[in-house]
Design an enzyme around this catalytic site. Structure first.
Site, PDB file in Angstrom:
ATOM      1  N   ASN A   1     -11.131 -11.390  -9.234  1.00 30.20           N
ATOM      2  CA  ASN A   1     -10.051 -10.736  -9.986  1.00 30.20           C
ATOM      3  C   ASN A   1      -9.714 -11.606 -11.183  1.00 30.20           C
ATOM      4  OD1 ASN A   1     -10.003  -8.976  -7.855  1.00 30.20           O
ATOM      5  ND2 ASN A   1      -7.952  -9.502  -7.137  1.00 30.20           N
TER       6      ASN A   1
ATOM      7  N   ARG B   1     -12.364   0.868  -4.616  1.00 32.46           N
ATOM      8  CA  ARG B   1     -11.928  -0.258  -3.790  1.00 32.46           C
ATOM      9  C   ARG B   1     -10.519   0.042  -3.276  1.00 32.46           C
ATOM     10  NH1 ARG B   1      -9.212  -5.698  -5.367  1.00 32.46           N
ATOM     11  NH2 ARG B   1      -9.272  -6.726  -3.353  1.00 32.46           N
TER      12      ARG B   1
ATOM     13  N   TYR C   1      -7.440 -11.579 -14.951  1.00 31.92           N
ATOM     14  CA  TYR C   1      -6.506 -10.866 -15.824  1.00 31.92           C
ATOM     15  C   TYR C   1      -6.189 -11.602 -17.125  1.00 31.92           C
ATOM     16  CZ  TYR C   1      -5.339  -7.611 -12.031  1.00 31.92           C
ATOM     17  OH  TYR C   1      -5.394  -6.650 -11.058  1.00 31.92           O
TER      18      TYR C   1
ATOM     19  N   HIS D   1      12.956  -4.045   2.594  1.00 30.31           N
ATOM     20  CA  HIS D   1      14.143  -3.416   3.189  1.00 30.31           C
ATOM     21  C   HIS D   1      15.290  -4.415   3.313  1.00 30.31           C
ATOM     22  CE1 HIS D   1      11.341  -0.246   5.202  1.00 30.31           C
ATOM     23  NE2 HIS D   1      11.643   0.055   3.964  1.00 30.31           N
TER      24      HIS D   1
ATOM     25  N   HIS E   1      -4.987  -6.810   2.301  1.00 29.15           N
ATOM     26  CA  HIS E   1      -4.387  -6.902   0.969  1.00 29.15           C
ATOM     27  C   HIS E   1      -2.875  -7.056   1.154  1.00 29.15           C
ATOM     28  CE1 HIS E   1      -5.141  -5.835  -3.491  1.00 29.15           C
ATOM     29  NE2 HIS E   1      -3.870  -6.215  -3.413  1.00 29.15           N
TER      30      HIS E   1
ATOM     31  N   ASN F   1      -7.930 -10.280   0.054  1.00 30.92           N
ATOM     32  CA  ASN F   1      -7.641 -10.184  -1.373  1.00 30.92           C
ATOM     33  C   ASN F   1      -6.728 -11.336  -1.796  1.00 30.92           C
ATOM     34  OD1 ASN F   1      -7.416  -8.716  -4.036  1.00 30.92           O
ATOM     35  ND2 ASN F   1      -5.248  -8.894  -3.472  1.00 30.92           N
ATOM     36  N   GLU F   2      -7.205 -12.147  -2.717  1.00 33.16           N
ATOM     37  CA  GLU F   2      -6.409 -13.190  -3.374  1.00 33.16           C
ATOM     38  C   GLU F   2      -5.588 -14.049  -2.419  1.00 33.16           C
ATOM     39  OE1 GLU F   2      -3.982 -11.876  -6.611  1.00 33.16           O
ATOM     40  OE2 GLU F   2      -5.671 -11.163  -7.778  1.00 33.16           O
TER      41      GLU F   2
ATOM     42  N   GLN G   1       0.623  -0.630  -1.761  1.00 35.86           N
ATOM     43  CA  GLN G   1       1.038  -0.263  -3.104  1.00 35.86           C
ATOM     44  C   GLN G   1       0.960   1.236  -3.385  1.00 35.86           C
ATOM     45  OE1 GLN G   1      -1.515  -3.680  -4.732  1.00 35.86           O
ATOM     46  NE2 GLN G   1       0.116  -3.594  -6.226  1.00 35.86           N
TER      47      GLN G   1
ATOM     48  N   GLU H   1     -11.078  -6.755  -9.667  1.00 30.66           N
ATOM     49  CA  GLU H   1      -9.877  -6.343 -10.399  1.00 30.66           C
ATOM     50  C   GLU H   1      -9.900  -6.907 -11.803  1.00 30.66           C
ATOM     51  OE1 GLU H   1      -5.978  -7.070  -8.712  1.00 30.66           O
ATOM     52  OE2 GLU H   1      -6.710  -6.612  -6.696  1.00 30.66           O
TER      53      GLU H   1
ATOM     54  N   ASP I   1       8.172   2.596   0.446  1.00 31.40           N
ATOM     55  CA  ASP I   1       8.254   3.547   1.570  1.00 31.40           C
ATOM     56  C   ASP I   1       7.470   4.822   1.248  1.00 31.40           C
ATOM     57  OD1 ASP I   1       9.894   1.708   2.697  1.00 31.40           O
ATOM     58  OD2 ASP I   1      11.680   2.983   2.793  1.00 31.40           O
TER      59      ASP I   1
HETATM   60  C1  NOJ Z   1      -3.588  -8.683  -8.045  1.00 37.74           C
HETATM   61  C2  NOJ Z   1      -3.328  -7.948  -6.782  1.00 37.74           C
HETATM   62  O1  NOJ Z   1      -4.473  -7.927  -5.975  1.00 37.74           O
HETATM   63  C3  NOJ Z   1      -2.779  -6.555  -6.962  1.00 37.74           C
HETATM   64  O2  NOJ Z   1      -2.231  -6.167  -5.760  1.00 37.74           O
HETATM   65  C4  NOJ Z   1      -1.787  -6.545  -8.097  1.00 37.74           C
HETATM   66  O3  NOJ Z   1      -1.132  -5.323  -8.200  1.00 37.74           O
HETATM   67  C5  NOJ Z   1      -2.521  -6.870  -9.374  1.00 37.74           C
HETATM   68  N1  NOJ Z   1      -3.111  -8.182  -9.267  1.00 37.74           N
HETATM   69  C6  NOJ Z   1      -1.656  -6.844 -10.634  1.00 37.74           C
HETATM   70  O4  NOJ Z   1      -0.693  -7.835 -10.569  1.00 37.74           O
END
Ligand code: NOJ
Length: 546
Positions: free
Chosen positions: A361, A130, A363, A92, A175, A219-220, A72, A430, A105
């Site tokens: 994580n 992190r 949200y 791509h 990740h 991760n997730e 990212q 997160e 990229d």
């Molecule tokens: C979870 C992910 O780990 C992360 O890569 C993502 O950008 C965020 N949530 C927000 O959606």
């Protein structure tokens, strides 16, 4: 107490209400790499401190940090020996599938901006950073017969710069950017991937073990297994209810193998702790009916329990309700065996307790009603779970369709973890929100502040064992299938400027204040949402399934 010691360990002498008063830096230095006892007693001391203190403060070395992930932010997708990842290939080949037709990229070009990015963190006064390691930057073909020296150099440079600035790295091994060469073998649906992940992890532990003390294996997995093999994310598998379960099975085995490797071969030498990051949106029953209550619990088990139950529960293995539903549906659909694979007794044992802490994580929140799906011939995760998932229209919206602002769900999530998994040591890896570009992001401050209050309640009113909070994200970055259209950064990135200028948002100032004082500023209290979830009502029939 030094920063990471809070997460890493507890010296024997740190027990009872007096532990805060002991100057422990020396003791910790001696003990923290070898002694991993429970922090609960110290947390209890903090509970007392906070009851007496009317200001909302996180005390006793509670850690604040920010997070990013390799694909990212790094850019430099094909330079200095880096191999191709599944996200390189996917974006791509299918730009039309990404909301703004972009790829990463270049992203934030963080590969070239180590000093600049660490300086920003230093200014914010955070203690944790992190980030994730790009597997194909280290092992271009995915396997450890060929190691890319520049990959090692880059992460050493980052780790050294962090050390120089007193920031502790929290390193995620995976990740989502799998080497494409391994996807060509079937990726995570192929059980052999667990062995390749162990080889990769060994390279990381051997090369970075002296500098990294806080590791996360994955991760997730829910996101990259379900969305990657049963949804729209890379690698683009569209086999929900089948390949996503195969992926999950391999990933769980891979996690346990790496945890045991760490435990047996590296912990004594290098010290440190290892966990896994799981995502957990709160699933609230939409009504008080027994059916909807049960449906919400099923949803929690499919979403968090799928990966948490084998590792964190006392009994181990997949959640019984998931086992039962997928087995029964597989049978009705005429499959010769369950679509959800079985662990051997040895694997159940290896997985159980394979953690030093939980990375969580969180949200948002969803409402859940009993489902009424007719079982189709083609399997799907949603059919197996069979619930209705929706959100209230009047919950505050953000720039992500899936993310509404519901701070009380944070407290409920943490309490569910506490009650189901014996209050594991938890690091919030997160929490964050996307809004439109712009520097005066009062709504982000509002979000963070209200979620931190909910977290504070979970810790100090309910006794949830949380040791730190990491905001997602330090910078605006490539938000997967949403491209650059969703901005989560405390720092805005100007994607039109040639050097991708970073500028602090108002929320960066807010977060700096929080990280430096450990307290939530009173002046922001007016912006907060009501975090008293006890006033939460039931919402009756609504037809807003997502
Ligand atoms: C979870 C992910 O780990 C992360 O890569 C993502 O950008 C965020 N949530 C927000 O959606």
């Amino acid at each position: 107490m030094t920063m990471a010691s809070y997460l890493l360990c507890i010296p024997v002498s740190c027990a009872g209400a007096g532990c805060r008063d002991i100057d422990m830096s020396r003791i910790i230095h001696l003990f923290c790499v070898v002694i991993y006892l429970d922090l609960l007693y110290c947390v209890n001391a903090s509970v007392l401190d906070n009851v007496l203190d009317s200001k909302v403060c996180f005390k006793n070395g509670f850690l604040f940090g920010v997070a990013t992930a390799s694909y990212q932010i790094e850019g430099a997708w094909n330079v200095s020996g880096k191999g191709e990842s599944i996200w390189d290939r996917y974006t791509h080949e299918h730009p039309e599938r990404v909301f703004d037709h972009q790829n990463a990229d270049t992203a934030d070009a963080s590969y070239y901006k180590v000093k600049e990015d660490v300086r920003v963190m230093k200014e914010m006064g955070i203690s944790l950073y992190r980030f994730s390691v790009s597997w194909p930057r280290i092992l271009p073909n995915g396997m450890s017969n060929e190691i890319n020296e520049d990959g090692l150099r880059y992460y050493h440079e980052l780790l050294d710069e962090l050390k120089l600035n007193g920031i502790t790295p929290v390193v995620t091994m995976y990740h989502w950017d799998l080497p494409q060469s391994l996807q060509d073998l079937g990726g995570w649906t192929n059980p052999i991937m667990a062995d390749y992940f162990v080889d990769y992890a060994r390279v990381l532990l051997e090369n970075f073990g002296e500098k990294v003390k806080i590791w996360l294996t994955f991760n997730e997995p829910l996101s990259f297994c379900h969305d990657g093999y049963g949804g729209d994310d890379a690698p683009g598998g569209r086999s929900s209810g089948f390949e996503d379960y195969l992926c999950g099975h391999t990933v769980l085995r891979a996690h346990a193998l790496v945890y045991r490797l760490f435990d047996n071969e590296f912990r004594r030498k290098n010290g440190g702790v290892m966990g896994i990051t799981l995502c957990f949106s709160w699933m609230e029953a939409a009504t008080t009916s027994a059916e909807d209550q049960a449906a919400a619990e099923t949803a929690r088990q499919f979403n968090l329990g799928w990966f948490a139950h084998p590792i964190f529960s006392e009994s181990g293995d997949y959640p019984p309700i998931m086992r039962k539903l997928v087995d029964a549906n597989s049978k009705r659909q005429g499959f010769p065996r369950s679509r959800l694979p079985y662990f051997t007794p040895q694997e159940v044992k290896m997985l159980k307790g394979s953690y030093d802490f939980l990375g969580l994580n969180h949200y948002t929140t969803y409402l859940i009603k009993q489902g009424s799906r007719k079982l189709k011939a083609t399997p799907s995760f949603l059919d197996d779970m069979n619930v209705k998932v929706f959100q209230r229209d009047d919950w505050p919206k953000t720039n992500s369709t899936w993310l509404k602002v519901v701070p009380w769900g944070f407290r409920k999530s943490l309490n569910w973890v506490r009650l189901n998994y014996n209050n594991p040591k938890t690091l919030i890896t997160e929490n964050g929100v996307a809004f439109e570009a712009g520097l005066r992001d009062i709504r982000r401050i509002n979000y963070i502040d209200s979620y931190l209050r909910s977290l504070h309640d979970a810790m100090f009113k309910d006794g949830c064992f949380v040791v730190g909070y990491i905001y997602w994200s330090l910078l605006d970055n490539f938000e997967w299938m949403r491209g650059f259209s969703e901005r989560f950064g405390l720092y805005e990135v100007d994607y039109k400027s040639p050097n991708l200028t970073r500028t602090p948002r108002l929320s960066a100032k807010y977060f700096t204040n929080v990280a430096k004082t450990g307290c939530l500023p009173n002046s922001y209290a007016d912006y907060t949402y009501n975090s008293d979830y006890s006033s939460m009502q039931s919402y009756g029939d609504q037809d807003q399934c997502v």
